[in-house]
Design a protein around this motif. Structure first.
Motif, mmCIF file in Angstrom:
data_model
loop_
_atom_site.group_PDB
_atom_site.id
_atom_site.type_symbol
_atom_site.label_atom_id
_atom_site.label_comp_id
_atom_site.label_asym_id
_atom_site.label_seq_id
_atom_site.Cartn_x
_atom_site.Cartn_y
_atom_site.Cartn_z
ATOM 1 N N ALA A 1 32.935 53.008 54.509
ATOM 2 C CA ALA A 1 34.088 52.838 53.624
ATOM 3 C C ALA A 1 34.326 54.082 52.784
ATOM 4 N N SER A 2 33.267 54.659 52.260
ATOM 5 C CA SER A 2 33.388 55.873 51.458
ATOM 6 C C SER A 2 33.956 57.015 52.289
ATOM 7 N N TRP A 3 33.454 57.178 53.496
ATOM 8 C CA TRP A 3 33.956 58.218 54.387
ATOM 9 C C TRP A 3 35.432 57.971 54.700
ATOM 10 N N GLY A 4 35.780 56.728 54.983
ATOM 11 C CA GLY A 4 37.159 56.390 55.308
ATOM 12 C C GLY A 4 38.129 56.646 54.160
ATOM 13 N N ARG A 5 37.712 56.328 52.928
ATOM 14 C CA ARG A 5 38.563 56.612 51.767
ATOM 15 C C ARG A 5 38.819 58.111 51.633
ATOM 16 N N THR A 6 37.801 58.901 51.905
ATOM 17 C CA THR A 6 37.910 60.350 51.745
ATOM 18 C C THR A 6 38.645 61.012 52.906
ATOM 19 N N TYR A 7 38.286 60.680 54.131
ATOM 20 C CA TYR A 7 38.787 61.420 55.286
ATOM 21 C C TYR A 7 39.854 60.691 56.102
ATOM 22 N N ARG A 8 40.070 59.423 55.838
ATOM 23 C CA ARG A 8 41.096 58.638 56.528
ATOM 24 C C ARG A 8 41.872 57.798 55.521
ATOM 25 N N PRO A 9 42.418 58.411 54.474
ATOM 26 C CA PRO A 9 43.091 57.635 53.428
ATOM 27 C C PRO A 9 44.338 56.917 53.955
ATOM 28 N N HIS A 10 44.670 55.834 53.313
ATOM 29 C CA HIS A 10 45.856 55.055 53.661
ATOM 30 C C HIS A 10 46.531 54.654 52.361
ATOM 31 N N PRO A 11 47.855 54.750 52.287
ATOM 32 C CA PRO A 11 48.544 54.457 51.022
ATOM 33 C C PRO A 11 48.303 53.029 50.501
ATOM 34 N N ARG A 12 48.052 52.080 51.393
ATOM 35 C CA ARG A 12 47.766 50.702 50.955
ATOM 36 C C ARG A 12 46.332 50.306 51.323
ATOM 37 N N GLY A 13 45.468 51.302 51.429
ATOM 38 C CA GLY A 13 44.094 51.059 51.866
ATOM 39 C C GLY A 13 43.306 50.192 50.898
ATOM 40 N N THR A 14 42.356 49.475 51.433
ATOM 41 C CA THR A 14 41.409 48.694 50.630
ATOM 42 C C THR A 14 39.998 49.097 51.043
ATOM 43 N N SER A 15 39.072 48.907 50.140
ATOM 44 C CA SER A 15 37.671 49.233 50.412
ATOM 45 C C SER A 15 36.782 48.241 49.692
ATOM 46 N N PRO A 16 35.590 48.017 50.213
ATOM 47 C CA PRO A 16 34.648 47.173 49.485
ATOM 48 C C PRO A 16 34.130 47.902 48.251
ATOM 49 N N ARG A 17 33.911 47.147 47.209
ATOM 50 C CA ARG A 17 33.221 47.677 46.028
ATOM 51 C C ARG A 17 31.941 46.878 45.915
ATOM 52 N N PHE A 18 30.834 47.571 45.876
ATOM 53 C CA PHE A 18 29.541 46.917 45.785
ATOM 54 C C PHE A 18 29.112 46.893 44.330
ATOM 55 N N GLU A 19 28.688 45.717 43.874
ATOM 56 C CA GLU A 19 28.282 45.521 42.485
ATOM 57 C C GLU A 19 26.915 44.865 42.431
#
Length: 157
Positions: A100-118
């Motif tokens: 997910a981190s790699w995808g946010r950085t290198y494959r961004p999407h204007p409406r992208g979502t990612s998991p947040r781990f807490e």
């Protein structure tokens, strides 16, 4: 579906990819982890995967110890199976987080979502990182990978 990756069965990366190296397996893990999916229909609806492909992958994931098959029965219904991540399956959270981190950085999407781990008890946000034994966070650009025997890695931690 599963094919051996190269001749080096000693390589931990190749051994891991032999189990989780196709996109559907990791997407099933993602849905179980983030979407709470446990039932065949949950996975099928969320992923749009063909029924036969999903059945094969779930069976493989049970055989490989990533998921456990459990029988459940709703009132008035026939018994059915659900699929629950095992410790091995849940430990792929690091892999999902890194992807997910790699995808946010290198494959961004204007409406992208990612998991947040807490952290469950405190809701403190956790991030994927390389960390030294002393606790220092190391940026990936300054790392060098060195092929090392697994048993020596366990001793050096």
């Amino acid at each position: 579906m599963a094919q051996k990756l190269g001749n080096d069965v000693t390589c931990s990366v190749a051994r891991t990819l032999d189990v989780v190296g196709d996109r559907w397996t990791l997407m099933i893990v993602r849905e179980a982890m983030l979407g709470g999916a446990t039932r065949f229909q949950d996975f099928r609806d969320a992923l749009g995967i063909a029924t036969n492909s999903l059945a094969k992958r779930l069976a493989m994931m049970v055989d490989e110890g990533l998921m456990e098959r459990r029988t459940y029965r709703e009132a008035g219904e026939r018994p059915r199976e659900e699929y629950v991540l095992t410790e091995a399956g849940r430990s792929l959270d690091l892999v999902i987080g890194a992807l997910a981190s790699w995808g946010r950085t290198y494959r961004p999407h204007p409406r992208g979502t990612s998991p947040r781990f807490e952290v469950e008890e405190s809701s403190t946000v956790a991030q994927v990182a390389f960390v030294t034994s002393g606790g220092d966070r190391i940026p990936p650009g300054v790392l060098t990978a060195v092929r090392t025997e697994d048993r020596r890695l366990d001793d050096s931690a």
